[in-house]
Design a protein around this motif. Structure first.
Motif, mmCIF file in Angstrom:
data_model
loop_
_atom_site.group_PDB
_atom_site.id
_atom_site.type_symbol
_atom_site.label_atom_id
_atom_site.label_comp_id
_atom_site.label_asym_id
_atom_site.label_seq_id
_atom_site.Cartn_x
_atom_site.Cartn_y
_atom_site.Cartn_z
ATOM 1 N N LEU A 266 0.843 -1.189 0.000
ATOM 2 C CA LEU A 266 0.000 0.000 0.000
ATOM 3 C C LEU A 266 0.879 1.239 0.000
ATOM 4 N N PRO A 267 0.401 2.337 -0.618
ATOM 5 C CA PRO A 267 1.205 3.558 -0.629
ATOM 6 C C PRO A 267 1.228 4.225 0.739
ATOM 7 N N ARG B 196 5.618 10.206 1.025
ATOM 8 C CA ARG B 196 6.917 10.364 0.362
ATOM 9 C C ARG B 196 7.131 9.394 -0.793
ATOM 10 N N GLY B 197 6.043 8.899 -1.382
ATOM 11 C CA GLY B 197 6.151 8.003 -2.517
ATOM 12 C C GLY B 197 6.657 6.620 -2.185
ATOM 13 N N GLN B 198 6.608 6.228 -0.904
ATOM 14 C CA GLN B 198 7.075 4.917 -0.471
ATOM 15 C C GLN B 198 5.887 3.960 -0.294
ATOM 16 N N THR B 199 6.150 2.755 0.157
ATOM 17 C CA THR B 199 5.084 1.762 0.330
ATOM 18 C C THR B 199 5.267 1.005 1.641
ATOM 19 N N ILE B 200 4.156 0.452 2.127
ATOM 20 C CA ILE B 200 4.182 -0.544 3.196
ATOM 21 C C ILE B 200 4.082 -1.898 2.500
ATOM 22 N N ALA C 193 12.803 1.794 7.217
ATOM 23 C CA ALA C 193 11.704 1.613 8.182
ATOM 24 C C ALA C 193 10.353 1.939 7.586
ATOM 25 N N GLY C 194 10.297 2.953 6.719
ATOM 26 C CA GLY C 194 9.037 3.310 6.086
ATOM 27 C C GLY C 194 7.951 3.621 7.091
#
Length: 219
Positions: A52-53, A56-60, A86-87
């Motif tokens: 999932l988004p 900062r344009g990262q994902t889980i 870590a996200g």
């Protein structure tokens, strides 16, 4: 469906049915509330079988991938663990339910601060979220029994190899910017590492001094 039931269903269908067997991993995944680590508005999708988004344009990461990496790293209750990327803090929280102590490095200060708040909210005091270049690891403490890297690099960084304890396991995606192979490195003594390939994966790139340069991953 209540969140607890969703977690149990996720563990049964997404993890156990796909071959995750480690009881500690299954128990931790059943305990940690993934909905507490997703972005507002995504709570009802927290137990979907997908990444999932987040900010900062990262994902889980997809729950199965989190479980696969932790099981592959053989994380135990006495282990000192390093997580790179870590996200949202979710994988670090799952690790915190299993390991003695977890340090999770995040390059983005905003993501790190949010992850700390989420960790405090779920009551995990053995996880430290720090800001830094994850490709350089965390050279300020003892060597780690397990290192998990939640971002893909062109190769395993030398710094991370150096920070792995004898017999320690490192799990990381390596390959191209957008498509990688998940590998496990086991330190067998000195500079001898045994490598095993685990699965095809798709992670965000590991940006840093021993990862990708910013210009190499620009869209």
């Amino acid at each position: 469906m209540k969140r607890e039931a969703q977690r149990e269903h996720m563990v049964a269908t997404q993890l156990r049915d796909r071959g995750i067997r480690c009881a500690a991993v299954l128990d931790a995944m059943a305990y940690v509330p993934r909905e507490a680590f997703v972005e507002p508005g995504y709570e009802d999708s927290a137990y979907d079988d997908r990444a999932l988004p987040i900010a900062r344009g990262q994902t889980i990461s997809q729950p199965y991938v989190v479980a696969l990496m932790i099981e592959a790293a053989g994380v135990g209750p006495a282990d000192e663990v390093l997580e790179i990327g870590a996200g949202s803090g979710y994988a670090a929280a799952v690790l915190g339910r299993i390991a003695h102590h977890v340090i999770a490095v995040e390059r983005d200060a905003l993501l790190a601060d949010t992850a700390r708040q989420r960790m405090a909210a779920v009551g995990l005091a053995n996880v430290d979220i720090v800001v830094g270049d994850g490709s350089l690891g965390w050279p300020f403490g003892p060597r780690f029994d397990a290192i998990l890297v939640a971002a893909g690099g062109p190769a395993v960084p030398r710094a991370l190899k150096a920070q792995l304890a004898e017999g320690g396991r490192l799990v990381m995606p390596i390959g191209a910017v957008r498509s990688q192979r998940l590998v496990r490195l086991t330190r067998r003594g000195g500079d001898h590492f045994e490598q095993q390939e685990l699965a095809d994966v798709h992670f965000v790139p590991l940006i840093g001094a021993q990862g990708w340069a910013e210009h190499e991953v620009a869209p």
